[in-house]
Design an enzyme around this catalytic site. Structure first.
Site, PDB file in Angstrom:
ATOM      1  N   ASP A 196      -7.736   7.581  33.562  1.00 15.23           N
ATOM      2  CA  ASP A 196      -7.207   8.946  33.683  1.00 15.23           C
ATOM      3  C   ASP A 196      -7.190   9.347  35.158  1.00 15.23           C
ATOM      4  OD1 ASP A 196      -6.577  11.608  33.484  1.00 15.23           O
ATOM      5  OD2 ASP A 196      -8.324  12.184  32.292  1.00 15.23           O
ATOM      6  N   GLU A 222      -3.558   7.734  31.777  1.00 17.26           N
ATOM      7  CA  GLU A 222      -3.452   9.163  31.436  1.00 17.26           C
ATOM      8  C   GLU A 222      -3.141  10.004  32.672  1.00 17.26           C
ATOM      9  OE1 GLU A 222      -6.592  10.398  28.852  1.00 17.26           O
ATOM     10  OE2 GLU A 222      -6.710  12.400  29.701  1.00 17.26           O
ATOM     11  N   GLU A 248      -2.355  17.195  28.127  1.00 18.60           N
ATOM     12  CA  GLU A 248      -3.459  18.155  28.090  1.00 18.60           C
ATOM     13  C   GLU A 248      -3.156  19.381  28.941  1.00 18.60           C
ATOM     14  OE1 GLU A 248      -6.345  15.379  30.200  1.00 18.60           O
ATOM     15  OE2 GLU A 248      -7.054  17.304  30.914  1.00 18.60           O
ATOM     16  N   HIS A 298      -6.902  15.534  22.815  1.00 21.26           N
ATOM     17  CA  HIS A 298      -7.786  15.722  23.960  1.00 21.26           C
ATOM     18  C   HIS A 298      -8.910  16.666  23.538  1.00 21.26           C
ATOM     19  CE1 HIS A 298      -8.949  17.996  27.663  1.00 21.26           C
ATOM     20  NE2 HIS A 298      -8.825  16.819  28.229  1.00 21.26           N
TER      21      HIS A 298
HETATM   22 CA    CA Z   1      -7.560  13.916  31.051  1.00 18.21          CA
END
Ligand code: CA
Length: 316
Positions: A196, A222, A248, A298
């Protein structure tokens, strides 16, 4: 049954050891909890993702007056009315995060009234177990040269039973490359890894990092680029084999529509405490399914957020 009061609780605890992700330092953990009380004594609890002072203000000033006296079982009607009330001013962000906590609390009431878990009311459980992954690998001691600390953390998660982990990246291409390889090599192939970047990069840098992650068997990449960069997402999705994950920092089915329709993602990550509650997260999951795109929620919050996410995961 009528809603008799709306309460907000801002939880805040300073961290003894602040930690960093690619966009800044965390010096405290915070959460914003919504509690709805009814005239029949049943109460509902929900949680809002996002800055707690600001979501609490939206709940108290904008939504609470609209909720008092309403039947909490009319949850989808209430959702539309609250959304429409601020539609011209807040289709994304804090306004929708505030709506999310209320929606979850309304589902909580509905479940208690029915005497059923919320996943039953959402359609029933396709699964009763999910594989968790350990999110962590924030930088504590410094922003560079932390491979050894990351490996020690990974070993701690592995000892706790985790078989999947998500590495925080976004600290520069060379640093990220070293860290991605180090944890991968240290723990072997029994651990599934994701990465991420918290939208740290432009498209060309993300492309180079994505190739490193592919070579090292990472299962998703991500938030490689800023959430506004739809073209960048699509370019990465087209150029890389590693699945691209994101969402997200997007809100409601209307916001997700573009990401899905434009084939920007392989995995969409709605947070039910942020995208508009369980009601809207389920709609997004259905939309993702329609486009053949995976939905992996998430979660970032207290166990209230985790509990809500588990009900969503059950019905996917
Ligand atoms: Ca994240």
């Amino acid at each position: 049954m009528k809603i008799s009061s709306v309460e907000t609780y801002i939880l805040q605890a300073p961290l003894q050891q602040p930690f960093a992700y690619s966009q800044g330092w965390f010096r405290a953990r915070t959460a914003m909890i919504v509690r709805l009380l009814t005239d029949e004594g049943i109460e509902g609890i929900g949680e809002c993702f996002g800055p707690p002072d600001l979501t609490a203000a939206v709940v108290e000033k904008a939504y609470a007056p609209m909720l008092i006296g309403r039947d909490p079982l009319d949850n989808e009607v209430i959702w539309e009315e609250l959304y429409n009330h601020l539609r011209d001013h807040g289709q994304k962000g804090i306004v929708i995060e505030a709506l999310s906590g209320i929606d979850i609390a309304l589902w909580d009431i509905k479940g208690k009234v029915a005497g059923l878990p919320v996943y039953k009311l959402l359609g029933g459980a396709f699964r009763t177990r999910v594989q968790p992954y350990a999110t962590g690998f924030y930088r504590r001691g410094g922003l560079a040269g932390q491979e050894d600390a990351l490996v020690i953390e990974a070993e701690t998660h592995a000892r706790a039973g985790f078989r999947a982990m998500k590495l925080k990246l976004g600290f520069g291409l060379e640093e990220d490359r070293r860290c991605a390889r180090a944890v991968r090599r240290a723990l072997g192939n029994e651990i599934r890894w994701m990465a991420d970047a918290n939208h740290a990069y432009d498209t060309s840098t993300a492309l180079r990092l994505g190739r490193v992650l592919e070579e090292n068997g990472y299962e998703w990449f991500e938030e490689p680029v800023i959430p506004e960069d739809i073209e960048g997402y699509r370019r990465l999705h087209d150029a890389l084999d590693i699945p691209i994950a994101g969402g997200e920092a997007e809100f409601t089915r209307f916001g997700m529509k573009t990401l899905l329709k434009e084939r920007c993602l392989d995995i969409v990550q709605p947070d039910c405490c942020g995208v508009g509650g369980l009601t809207e997260a389920k709609r997004i999951a259905v939309l993702a399914n329609t486009f053949g795109i995976r939905c992996i929620p998430h979660v970032w919050g207290t166990r209230i957020a985790t509990a809500a996410a588990l009900h969503l995961l059950a019905v996917l």
